[in-house]
Design an enzyme around this catalytic site. Sequence first.
Site, PDB file in Angstrom:
ATOM      1  N   ARG A 198     -36.913   5.139  30.794  1.00  0.00           N
ATOM      2  CA  ARG A 198     -37.672   3.896  29.182  1.00  0.00           C
ATOM      3  C   ARG A 198     -39.059   4.337  30.222  1.00  0.00           C
ATOM      4  NH1 ARG A 198     -42.787   1.214  29.584  1.00  0.00           N
ATOM      5  NH2 ARG A 198     -41.916   0.133  31.200  1.00  0.00           N
ATOM      6  N   ASP A 199     -40.069   3.855  31.333  1.00  0.00           N
ATOM      7  CA  ASP A 199     -41.045   3.828  31.242  1.00  0.00           C
ATOM      8  C   ASP A 199     -41.445   5.782  31.517  1.00  0.00           C
ATOM      9  OD1 ASP A 199     -43.620   3.704  32.496  1.00  0.00           O
ATOM     10  OD2 ASP A 199     -43.438   3.433  34.337  1.00  0.00           O
ATOM     11  N   HIS A 202     -43.932  -1.593  41.965  1.00  0.00           N
ATOM     12  CA  HIS A 202     -43.488  -0.565  41.168  1.00  0.00           C
ATOM     13  C   HIS A 202     -44.776   0.805  41.313  1.00  0.00           C
ATOM     14  CE1 HIS A 202     -42.390   0.454  36.258  1.00  0.00           C
ATOM     15  NE2 HIS A 202     -44.024   1.596  36.643  1.00  0.00           N
ATOM     16  N   HIS A 237     -46.996   4.313  41.443  1.00  0.00           N
ATOM     17  CA  HIS A 237     -46.844   5.752  40.875  1.00  0.00           C
ATOM     18  C   HIS A 237     -47.344   6.513  42.052  1.00  0.00           C
ATOM     19  CE1 HIS A 237     -46.266   4.955  36.638  1.00  0.00           C
ATOM     20  NE2 HIS A 237     -45.931   3.751  37.142  1.00  0.00           N
ATOM     21  N   CYS A 267     -49.140   7.594  32.283  1.00  0.00           N
ATOM     22  CA  CYS A 267     -49.641   7.069  31.664  1.00  0.00           C
ATOM     23  C   CYS A 267     -50.327   7.642  31.572  1.00  0.00           C
ATOM     24  CB  CYS A 267     -50.638   5.695  32.890  1.00  0.00           C
ATOM     25  SG  CYS A 267     -51.512   4.638  32.015  1.00  0.00           S
ATOM     26  N   ASN A 322     -43.808   8.210  38.305  1.00  0.00           N
ATOM     27  CA  ASN A 322     -43.576   7.092  39.206  1.00  0.00           C
ATOM     28  C   ASN A 322     -42.949   7.968  40.785  1.00  0.00           C
ATOM     29  OD1 ASN A 322     -43.002   4.114  37.568  1.00  0.00           O
ATOM     30  ND2 ASN A 322     -43.056   5.377  36.028  1.00  0.00           N
TER      31      ASN A 322
END
Length: 333
Positions: free
Chosen positions: A49-50, A241, A243, A274, A283
Site C-alpha cells: 500500500r504505502d 514508521h 522513512h 512521499c 519506507n
Amino acid sequence: MAALMMRVGPGSFASARVYRPALCSAAAAILRSSSSLPERVKIVEVGPRDGLQNEKTVVPTEVKIRLIDMLSEAGLPVIEATSFVSPKWVPQMSDQEEVMRGLHKKAGVNYPVLTPNLKGFQAAMKAGAKEVAIFGAASELFSKKNINCSVDESLLRFEEVMRAANQEGVPVRGYVSCVLGCPYEGKVSPNKVAEVAKRLYSMGCYEISLGDTIGVGTPGGMTEMLNAVKKEVPVEALAVHCHDTYGQALANILVALQNGVSVVDSSVAGLGGCPYAQGASGNVATEDVVYMLHGLGIHTGVDLPKLLDAGSYICHSLNRRTNSKVAQASCKL
Ligand SMILES: [Zn+2]
C-alpha cells in the site's frame, strides 16, 4: 545496475545467499536485558500500500496479489494490502477490490486497508477487509496540502469511520504523519504529535503508528517525540514508521525499541516515497529491519530468504533497483 536487476527475477537466488547475522542466544539475552530491548517485534509490512502507492509505475493486480502472498509466506504477520481511496486521487490503488478478493488469506495474518472516509470503509467491508487504518497529520500545513483540511477537521471526518468500525467490531489502526518533521512547516512539536496520537487513541484506535513521513528524523528527535507521546498513549499501543531519506531509519527504529516500542512498519525493498515531499525516499526496507532485529536476537517470525525473494520479485516487476542494503549485499555474493 540494469545488469544486476536482470538477474533479480522471481524465485531467484536470494534464498541461498543471504548472510545470517551471527548472535548466540546467551549474548542476545544479555544484549536485550542490558538495553531493555523487546524479545519480539511485530513487523507491519506496508509495501503493497504505502510503497506501491508512491511508485510511478502502476503495478498489475496479479503482481500485487502475488507480492502479498509471497510476503505472507515469508511470515509477515500484518500486511497492509491496499487503500480504499478514490481512484481519482490514487490511481495506483484503483484495483483495491480485486486485490482483496484475489489474495490468498493466510490464517493468523492481518490484511488491514486504508480507509479515508465512510465510503471507503463501506467498500472495504464489502470487499472482505477485517481491519482498517485511518490517518492524521501532526502538521497543519501538511494536512492542508495533503487532504485539504485542518488536522482537527481531518480527525472529525474519521469519527464516522470509527463509529461504523465499532458497530462492525472492526479494529482500527491510526497513523500520525510528519511526526519528526514536515516538508512545509519544518520542525514539528513533539507535543502536537502527542496531542494527535492521543486523539486517535481516545477515538478507539488500538495502535498508533508514528510516521516520519519524509525521513528527516534523527535518534535525538525520535527520543524527544516518544517521550512526549508516551505520556499520552501507552507504549504498547505505539508503532514507528520510518522513512530512510537521510539514512537514519534503522538508528531511529533502534532508539524506538529501546524506548519500549515493539511494532515497526516497513516496506519490502524499501518501496515508496512521499508525493508531497520531494526527494523523500521510501519506507525503511523490511529486509534491513529484519536483519537488524535478528542480529539483536529479537524474534520476528519472518523468514529473511523468503522475504528477499519477495523483494526481488517486486523490483523485477517495477524494473527498479531495490532500496534494501541487505538485498543489495546478497546480490553481490
Ligand atoms: Zn510511509
